[in-house]
Write a protein that holds these residues in place. Structure first.
Motif, short mmCIF file in Angstrom:
data_model
loop_
_atom_site.label_atom_id
_atom_site.label_comp_id
_atom_site.label_asym_id
_atom_site.label_seq_id
_atom_site.Cartn_x
_atom_site.Cartn_y
_atom_site.Cartn_z
N THR A 194 0.73 -0.79 -0.06
CA THR A 194 -0.22 0.01 0.16
C THR A 194 0.54 0.93 -0.25
O THR A 194 2.07 0.76 0.91
N ARG A 195 0.69 2.24 -0.94
CA ARG A 195 1.46 3.55 -0.94
C ARG A 195 0.47 4.50 -0.47
O ARG A 195 -0.29 4.96 -1.49
N ALA A 210 -6.54 0.21 -7.33
CA ALA A 210 -5.58 -1.41 -7.24
C ALA A 210 -4.40 -1.70 -8.56
O ALA A 210 -4.47 -0.92 -9.21
N PHE A 211 -3.09 -1.58 -7.84
CA PHE A 211 -2.30 -1.66 -9.34
C PHE A 211 -1.99 -3.16 -9.30
O PHE A 211 -1.71 -4.15 -8.50
N LEU A 212 -1.68 -3.63 -10.55
CA LEU A 212 -1.40 -5.05 -10.63
C LEU A 212 0.27 -5.25 -11.11
O LEU A 212 0.70 -4.14 -12.19
N GLN A 213 0.95 -5.95 -9.84
CA GLN A 213 2.30 -6.01 -10.24
C GLN A 213 2.56 -6.53 -11.18
O GLN A 213 4.16 -6.11 -11.75
N ARG A 217 7.36 -7.92 -12.71
CA ARG A 217 7.57 -6.72 -11.30
C ARG A 217 9.22 -7.88 -10.58
O ARG A 217 9.97 -7.34 -10.38
N VAL A 218 9.33 -8.62 -11.44
CA VAL A 218 11.04 -8.99 -11.45
C VAL A 218 11.87 -8.85 -12.68
O VAL A 218 13.24 -8.24 -12.24
N TYR A 219 11.66 -8.50 -13.57
CA TYR A 219 12.61 -8.08 -14.75
C TYR A 219 12.51 -5.87 -14.78
O TYR A 219 13.53 -5.96 -15.04
N PHE A 220 11.45 -5.85 -14.49
CA PHE A 220 11.79 -4.06 -14.29
C PHE A 220 10.61 -3.60 -12.80
O PHE A 220 9.57 -3.05 -12.79
N PRO A 235 -1.45 -5.68 -4.15
CA PRO A 235 -1.44 -6.86 -3.38
C PRO A 235 0.02 -7.61 -4.45
O PRO A 235 -0.01 -7.52 -5.56
N ALA A 236 0.57 -8.99 -4.36
CA ALA A 236 1.32 -9.68 -4.46
C ALA A 236 0.87 -10.82 -4.91
O ALA A 236 1.08 -10.61 -5.73
#
Ligand code: SF4
Ligand code: SF4
Length: 437
Positions: free
Chosen positions: A184-185, A196-199, A204-207, A228-229
């Motif tokens: 959360t930010r 909501a933001f999709l990681q 999420r890993v390379y960028f 969320p993860a």
């Protein structure tokens, strides 16, 4: 023409075949041909949108079979949706090819080698935990000069896929790959609302730095952001390549996780387009069809969300000549072209330039540059040349696959340039820290 899987008398079975009504929308005018990368490369009618639609229609004919030749023409399609943008008759090729690919994966046996490659891709890329495990090897490979070695052996046919994969491997840093985004930010100042933001998986890993910049800009512009993860992946890679079972499963999981939000923000073009297609993907699922349709309507690319808002934060000058690359799944599949440009033009000192052939795919196209390395490399080379010709000092691109493909081909042409997500440039401007040396 009735389609049945009982008598198996047509190429398609009864589970979501390409819809005859959508096929009939094509009036065979050919306006789409100059924008289709495979038609541009080979000039073959059956490797054009029009030709592929004819094959889809043929697949409904009594007695038709799903031949290897038909499958090749569909496999050659990058799914870039440039034909959707170009078509004056509104042909929904995106839906047609999605349904066709699912039929192929269900009904056409892949060779052991192709099947193994596809399995390896789907067992790795949509799993952030497994992807993270590859990062130390990638970092070591960069240190040992692996890219140079790859270029020396890439002509060896048996190593084709291996070298294609390593050729686009990202120069990822350990600290970025293992950095976790706060779940959360809070908004800076008065909140404009919670999103909501999709990681994402690859993103999420390379960028991870792109996700970090995106969330920081959203918060600075007044949004509370939940990131969320889970879900680990939205299913885009599978949905765009015919693996509709796993794609439908991941779509349900994503909807279930984010359903309570008015706005679901995404910063990777492929993910955004897949999530906006959930309504179509789950259209015959009695429990999920309506929910999926409603959910798709709440998905927004981050540039769509921000471009419509008055700025709250000062943009500091960022003197840089930037060529904007239209990611196909943003420009063609989602119709988002003006919003990222608007955000970039609002940065003082940033000069935005446009490459020739904006509508032609760079050859990344999900897993295309792994399963079809030769045409993908030719498209990558052409795209890199067009970007270099603009005289740009940097590239802006809003999709991880495009970033990897373009970076690799700029490097090959001896003209390496930094490739930024547009939100990274906005973030650099907000912080006033300038472009990293
Ligand atoms: S999606 Fe792209 S590659 Fe496929 S037919 Fe349309 S323009 Fe051609
Ligand atoms: S897909 Fe559209 S542009 Fe292409 S031939 Fe059919 S009607 Fe014409």
């Amino acid at each position: 023409m009735a389609t049945t899987d009982v008598l198996n008398v047509t190429a398609w079975d009864g589970t979501r075949p390409p819809e005859p009504d959508l096929i009939d929308d094509c009036v065979h005018c050919g306006f789409c041909l100059p924008t289709c990368p495979t038609y541009v490369l080979w000039g073959e009618e059956m490797d054009s949108p029009r030709g592929r639609i004819v094959l889809m229609r043929h697949g409904h004919d009594e007695g038709s079979e799903l031949s290897g030749e038909m499958v090749d023409h569909f496999d050659n399609c990058l799914g870039c949706m440039a034909c959707v943008t170009a078509c004056p008759s509104g042909v929904q090729y995106d839906k047609l090819i999605t349904d066709t690919r699912a039929q192929i994966e269900r009904r056409h046996p892949r060779t052991p080698a192709k099947g193994a490659l596809r399995r390896a891709i789907f067992e790795l890329f949509p799993h952030p935990g497994r992807l993270r495990a590859t990062v130390p090897a990638l970092v070591l490979g960069q240190k040992l000069g692996l890219p140079g070695l790859v270029r020396r052996v890439e002509g060896v046919p048996a190593l084709r896929t291996f070298t294609a994969a390593l050729g686009i491997a990202p120069p990822v840093r350990l600290r970025d790959a293992f950095r976790r985004l706060p779940e959360t930010r809070e908004a800076r100042g008065e909140s404009r609302g919670r999103v909501a933001f999709l990681q994402g998986c690859v993103q999420r890993v390379y960028f991870g730095d792109v996700n970090d910049a995106t969330v920081r800009v959203l918060a600075a512009e007044g949004f509370d952001v939940d990131a969320p993860a889970a879900p680990r992946c939205c299913g885009a890679l599978m949905g765009h390549t015919g693996e509709d079972g796993p794609a439908r499963e991941l779509a349900r999981e994503t909807i279930g996780r984010f359903e309570d939000y008015e706005t679901v923000v995404v910063n990777a073009a492929g993910c955004g387009s897949a999530m906006k297609e959930y309504g179509h993907l789950l259209r015959d699922d009695p429990e999920w069809a309506e929910r999926a349709e409603a959910f798709s309507g709440r998905v927004k690319d981050v540039t769509e969300l921000l471009a419509g808002q008055s700025e709250r934060t000062v943009r500091h000058p960022l003197p840089l000549r930037v060529a904007y690359h239209d990611a196909c799944h943003l420009a063609h599949a989602q119709g988002v072209r003006s919003e990222p440009r608007e955000l970039l033009r609002a940065i003082p000192g940033l000069e935005l330039v446009e490459p020739d052939g904006w509508e032609i795919c760079c050859g990344s196209a999900g897993i295309y540059n792994l399963v079809k390395p030769e045409p993908a490399a030719e498209l990558g080379r052409r795209k890199a040349e067009a970007l270099i010709a603009t005289g740009a000092e940097a590239i802006a691109a809003a999709n991880p696959g495009c970033t990897l493909q373009i970076s690799a081909h700029l490097e090959r042409l001896g003209h390496p340039l930094p490739v930024y997500h547009p939100l990274e440039l906005v973030h650099l401007s907000l912080t006033g820290q300038g472009v990293p040396a």
